[in-house]
Design a protein around this motif. Structure first.
Motif, PDB file in Angstrom:
ATOM      1  N   ALA A 197       0.818  -1.214   0.000  1.00 34.14           N
ATOM      2  CA  ALA A 197       0.000   0.000   0.000  1.00 34.14           C
ATOM      3  C   ALA A 197       0.850   1.262   0.000  1.00 34.14           C
ATOM      4  O   ALA A 197       0.456   2.286  -0.582  1.00 34.14           O
ATOM      5  CB  ALA A 197      -0.931  -0.004   1.207  1.00 34.14           C
ATOM      6  N   ARG A 201       2.042   1.157  -4.945  1.00 34.14           N
ATOM      7  CA  ARG A 201       0.757   1.562  -5.486  1.00 34.14           C
ATOM      8  C   ARG A 201       0.879   2.080  -6.915  1.00 34.14           C
ATOM      9  O   ARG A 201       1.919   2.581  -7.331  1.00 34.14           O
ATOM     10  CB  ARG A 201       0.143   2.650  -4.590  1.00 34.14           C
ATOM     11  CG  ARG A 201      -0.383   2.110  -3.274  1.00 34.14           C
ATOM     12  CD  ARG A 201      -1.779   1.545  -3.444  1.00 34.14           C
ATOM     13  NE  ARG A 201      -2.725   2.657  -3.565  1.00 34.14           N
ATOM     14  CZ  ARG A 201      -3.360   2.986  -4.695  1.00 34.14           C
ATOM     15  NH1 ARG A 201      -3.171   2.313  -5.785  1.00 34.14           N
ATOM     16  NH2 ARG A 201      -4.182   4.018  -4.713  1.00 34.14           N
ATOM     17  N   ASP A 207      -4.605   4.300 -11.519  1.00 35.09           N
ATOM     18  CA  ASP A 207      -5.179   3.876 -10.252  1.00 35.09           C
ATOM     19  C   ASP A 207      -6.488   3.119 -10.457  1.00 35.09           C
ATOM     20  O   ASP A 207      -7.270   3.406 -11.369  1.00 35.09           O
ATOM     21  CB  ASP A 207      -5.420   5.086  -9.343  1.00 35.09           C
ATOM     22  CG  ASP A 207      -5.454   4.703  -7.879  1.00 35.09           C
ATOM     23  OD1 ASP A 207      -4.998   3.591  -7.542  1.00 35.09           O
ATOM     24  OD2 ASP A 207      -5.928   5.508  -7.061  1.00 35.09           O
ATOM     25  N   SER A 209      -9.484   0.882  -7.816  1.00 35.16           N
ATOM     26  CA  SER A 209      -9.872   0.574  -6.445  1.00 35.16           C
ATOM     27  C   SER A 209     -10.727  -0.683  -6.406  1.00 35.16           C
ATOM     28  O   SER A 209     -11.397  -1.035  -7.387  1.00 35.16           O
ATOM     29  CB  SER A 209     -10.656   1.747  -5.846  1.00 35.16           C
ATOM     30  OG  SER A 209     -11.083   1.452  -4.539  1.00 35.16           O
ATOM     31  N   SER A 217      -9.101  -2.375   3.555  1.00 34.67           N
ATOM     32  CA  SER A 217      -7.858  -1.600   3.547  1.00 34.67           C
ATOM     33  C   SER A 217      -6.644  -2.522   3.550  1.00 34.67           C
ATOM     34  O   SER A 217      -6.649  -3.588   4.178  1.00 34.67           O
ATOM     35  CB  SER A 217      -7.812  -0.682   4.769  1.00 34.67           C
ATOM     36  OG  SER A 217      -6.566   0.005   4.823  1.00 34.67           O
ATOM     37  N   ASP A 251      -5.738   0.027  -5.249  1.00 32.75           N
ATOM     38  CA  ASP A 251      -6.136   0.446  -3.902  1.00 32.75           C
ATOM     39  C   ASP A 251      -7.108  -0.550  -3.292  1.00 32.75           C
ATOM     40  O   ASP A 251      -8.191  -0.786  -3.832  1.00 32.75           O
ATOM     41  CB  ASP A 251      -6.794   1.830  -3.992  1.00 32.75           C
ATOM     42  CG  ASP A 251      -7.304   2.307  -2.642  1.00 32.75           C
ATOM     43  OD1 ASP A 251      -6.703   1.942  -1.612  1.00 32.75           O
ATOM     44  OD2 ASP A 251      -8.307   3.044  -2.626  1.00 32.75           O
TER      45      ASP A 251
END
Length: 290
Positions: A197, A201, A207, A209, A217, A251
């Motif tokens: 993380a 990343r 990006d 998610s 998380s 993420d």
């Protein structure tokens, strides 16, 4: 990650299949007795599904249905539309489909569109990432497994030769897919996930998610308490292999209760593959890509 609807006998006939192998029918990689190519018929796809069953269910304890227990195959609705990259050990006796020792499932963007989407969209917001890069061609990598006695650097290199030839042939721009940690408790992998993380990343342009309803998380402990050496040592070989060639991580992670894994998302634009790997795999893979 492997999850999703499980069905028996999903191979279908050649006419029913939506895959388009085009001209890639020969060898895509070769190291010693190991040879890599795409599955050519239903017997080879069924054999790959049997290997997946042995690894995911017998070895790793994935949840199986009664039908799966009877057929001893890992199969879902995506198998008929995917290409199946296979590793053969040519020293083993018997027909080709009995010499398969490893497999990778490949789903190209144009095929996924016809199939109604990518497999990993159930866990991660892949559609949004693709929409931001309309000029790229995405390839989803999945269902990676190798029989225990073949889990070596040589087998991984043979697979990457085959992958290189494949994505060169199809002018693939971005490699994506899930990679998994064993078990369903992210905290059990706190050091490795926290390291990923903070240090691995994706850039903002790439990006992605985890879907909101499944997001967990990865930032699970103070970064100053993380030992880089210990974190990397605790990562599955597939994750470390992706990182070596330049992949980055999306993420959040997702718990897959069916396959008893914690899944992360891999993003690797082909142009960002490290130079030494381009020289190493590119030189070999190019021989088989035409």
């Amino acid at each position: 990650m492997p999850q999703g609807e499980m069905q028996g006998n999903t191979g279908g006939t050649a006419i029913q299949r939506m895959r388009t192998i085009e001209s890639i029918t020969g060898t895509l990689g070769k190291i010693g007795s190991l040879e890599v190519r795409l599955a050519r018929d239903e017997a080879e796809i069924a054999a790959a599904q049997e290997i997946r069953y042995r690894v995911f269910y017998d070895e790793l304890g994935a949840r199986k249905s009664r039908l799966q227990s009877l057929e001893r195959r890992d199969a879902d609705r995506f198998d008929p539309v995917c290409d199946h990259l296979l590793v053969f050990d040519n020293t083993l006796p018997g027909p080709d489909h009995r010499r398969i020792v490893g497999t990778y499932r490949l789903l190209r963007q144009e095929t996924a569109v016809r199939a109604g989407g990518f497999y990993s969209e159930d866990e991660f917001e892949l559609r949004r990432l693709i929409a931001r890069h309309p000029g790229q061609r995405f390839l989803e990598l999945g269902r990676s497994c190798v029989l225990p006695e073949y889990r070596s650097k040589r087998t991984i290199e043979a697979l990457w030769q085959g992958l290189w030839a494949y994505f060169t042939h199809y002018d693939i721009g971005v490699l994506t897919g899930c990679a998994s940690f064993h078990g369903t408790v992210p905290a059990a992998h706190a050091e490795a996930l926290t390291y990923l993380a903070h240090h691995c990343r994706t850039t903002p342009a790439w990006d992605i998610s985890a879907n909101a309803g499944r997001y967990c998380s990865m930032d699970l402990m103070p970064i100053e308490a993380v030992s880089a050496k210990a974190a990397i040592a605790a990562m599955p070989p597939l994750v470390k292999g992706y990182l070596r060639v330049g992949a980055r991580i999306g993420d959040g992670c997702v718990i897959d209760h069916d396959f008893k894994t914690v899944d992360i998302f891999i993003v690797l634009p082909v142009r960002e593959i490290g130079a030494r790997y381009v020289n190493y795999y590119g030189g070999e893979g190019q021989r088989f890509a035409a």
